[in-house]
Design an enzyme around this catalytic site. Structure first.
Site, PDB file in Angstrom:
ATOM      1  N   GLU A 190      -9.569   5.435   5.415  1.00 22.21           N
ATOM      2  CA  GLU A 190      -9.546   6.297   4.230  1.00 22.21           C
ATOM      3  C   GLU A 190     -10.943   6.489   3.646  1.00 22.21           C
ATOM      4  O   GLU A 190     -11.096   6.700   2.453  1.00 22.21           O
ATOM      5  CB  GLU A 190      -8.596   5.715   3.181  1.00 22.21           C
ATOM      6  CG  GLU A 190      -7.171   5.540   3.669  1.00 22.21           C
ATOM      7  CD  GLU A 190      -6.530   6.837   4.148  1.00 22.21           C
ATOM      8  OE1 GLU A 190      -6.682   7.869   3.474  1.00 22.21           O
ATOM      9  OE2 GLU A 190      -5.887   6.819   5.210  1.00 22.21           O
TER      10      GLU A 190
ATOM     11  N   VAL B 153       0.862  -1.181   0.000  1.00 20.94           N
ATOM     12  CA  VAL B 153       0.000   0.000   0.000  1.00 20.94           C
ATOM     13  C   VAL B 153       0.898   1.231   0.000  1.00 20.94           C
ATOM     14  O   VAL B 153       1.882   1.287   0.744  1.00 20.94           O
ATOM     15  CB  VAL B 153      -0.918   0.016   1.242  1.00 20.94           C
ATOM     16  CG1 VAL B 153      -1.720   1.309   1.304  1.00 20.94           C
ATOM     17  CG2 VAL B 153      -1.844  -1.181   1.239  1.00 20.94           C
ATOM     18  N   PHE B 154       0.553   2.229  -0.830  1.00 25.58           N
ATOM     19  CA  PHE B 154       1.336   3.465  -0.921  1.00 25.58           C
ATOM     20  C   PHE B 154       0.696   4.557  -0.083  1.00 25.58           C
ATOM     21  O   PHE B 154      -0.484   4.864  -0.230  1.00 25.58           O
ATOM     22  CB  PHE B 154       1.428   3.922  -2.380  1.00 25.58           C
ATOM     23  CG  PHE B 154       2.249   5.165  -2.575  1.00 25.58           C
ATOM     24  CD1 PHE B 154       3.620   5.148  -2.385  1.00 25.58           C
ATOM     25  CD2 PHE B 154       1.656   6.360  -2.962  1.00 25.58           C
ATOM     26  CE1 PHE B 154       4.390   6.295  -2.573  1.00 25.58           C
ATOM     27  CE2 PHE B 154       2.406   7.508  -3.164  1.00 25.58           C
ATOM     28  CZ  PHE B 154       3.781   7.472  -2.962  1.00 25.58           C
ATOM     29  N   GLY B 155       1.501   5.168   0.784  1.00 23.78           N
ATOM     30  CA  GLY B 155       1.047   6.292   1.591  1.00 23.78           C
ATOM     31  C   GLY B 155       1.672   7.583   1.114  1.00 23.78           C
ATOM     32  O   GLY B 155       2.887   7.647   0.915  1.00 23.78           O
ATOM     33  N   TYR B 156       0.857   8.615   0.946  1.00 24.67           N
ATOM     34  CA  TYR B 156       1.360   9.916   0.484  1.00 24.67           C
ATOM     35  C   TYR B 156       0.855  11.063   1.359  1.00 24.67           C
ATOM     36  O   TYR B 156       1.167  12.219   1.122  1.00 24.67           O
ATOM     37  CB  TYR B 156       0.973  10.155  -0.980  1.00 24.67           C
ATOM     38  CG  TYR B 156      -0.520  10.134  -1.228  1.00 24.67           C
ATOM     39  CD1 TYR B 156      -1.272  11.299  -1.140  1.00 24.67           C
ATOM     40  CD2 TYR B 156      -1.177   8.947  -1.542  1.00 24.67           C
ATOM     41  CE1 TYR B 156      -2.641  11.284  -1.352  1.00 24.67           C
ATOM     42  CE2 TYR B 156      -2.545   8.919  -1.759  1.00 24.67           C
ATOM     43  CZ  TYR B 156      -3.269  10.087  -1.661  1.00 24.67           C
ATOM     44  OH  TYR B 156      -4.621  10.066  -1.870  1.00 24.67           O
ATOM     45  N   GLY B 157       0.075  10.737   2.386  1.00 23.54           N
ATOM     46  CA  GLY B 157      -0.460  11.734   3.316  1.00 23.54           C
ATOM     47  C   GLY B 157      -0.189  11.276   4.736  1.00 23.54           C
ATOM     48  O   GLY B 157       0.950  11.003   5.105  1.00 23.54           O
ATOM     49  N   SER B 158      -1.244  11.138   5.520  1.00 23.06           N
ATOM     50  CA  SER B 158      -1.057  10.739   6.921  1.00 23.06           C
ATOM     51  C   SER B 158      -0.505   9.325   7.054  1.00 23.06           C
ATOM     52  O   SER B 158       0.083   8.994   8.085  1.00 23.06           O
ATOM     53  CB  SER B 158      -2.371  10.870   7.702  1.00 23.06           C
ATOM     54  OG  SER B 158      -3.357  10.017   7.171  1.00 23.06           O
TER      55      SER B 158
END
Length: 186
Positions: free
Chosen positions: A83, A3-8
């Protein structure tokens, strides 16, 4: 499953994972265009959190997490709940910062333009003021912005996310309504 995280998901990792890796995805830009009435704001006074917008020249740095074997469905169900509020999932190619590792597919959560919490573009000053004034069950919206900017500086010093860093600077310099909003009752 990755899974890619780009915020919190970069700085507030509250789920189990087996491995994490810094890298980027292409074809998108990170923008504070998604409203948050469940985490960083409330109904009638939404906060702003990041989503991704398609951008052929864009590149978004973040962190990929490999979910633990045998727990993928459980962790994904948790992330689907976390999310919520207008995000959909898609699969994209992730390019690790360590170029000796081959690119691989990751699951990505994106707030779409047709979701009810999508706020869209606005002048930077207006976005900054909304972030300064917003607070929700997960805390102040400024915490979200500042933690994300600090994390990106630490993880990828060479990143030049103009929207993120300009918004951080504008928010720190905006006198506006800097009264402390009351936290919602728990």
């Amino acid at each position: 499953m990755w899974v890619f995280g780009y915020g919190s998901l970069i700085w507030k990792v509250d789920f189990p994972y087996q491995e994490k890796m810094v890298g980027r995805i292409r074809g998108y830009s990170r923008r504070f265009w998604q409203g948050s009435t469940d985490h960083r704001g409330v109904p009638g006074k939404p906060g702003r959190v990041v989503t991704l917008v398609e951008d052929p020249e864009g590149c978004v740095w973040g962190v990929a997490y490999r979910l633990p074997a045998g727990q993928e469905c459980e962790v994904k169900a948790y992330l689907d709940f976390r999310e919520k509020g207008g995000y959909r999932t898609t699969t994209v190619v992730f390019y690790p910062k360590d170029s000796s590792i081959k690119p691989f597919d990751v699951l990505l959560y994106i707030g779409t333009r047709d979701n009810p919490n999508y706020l869209g573009p606005a002048p930077l000053q207006e976005i900054a003021e909304q972030i300064i004034d917003a607070v929700g069950p997960s805390g102040r919206n400024t915490e979200y912005l500042f933690e994300l900017a600090n994390s990106m500086r630490n993880l990828v010093p060479e990143d030049v996310d103009e929207h993120l860093f300009s918004l951080e600077e504008t928010s720190k310099g905006t006198p506006g309504k800097r009264t402390k909003p009351k936290l919602p009752l728990e």
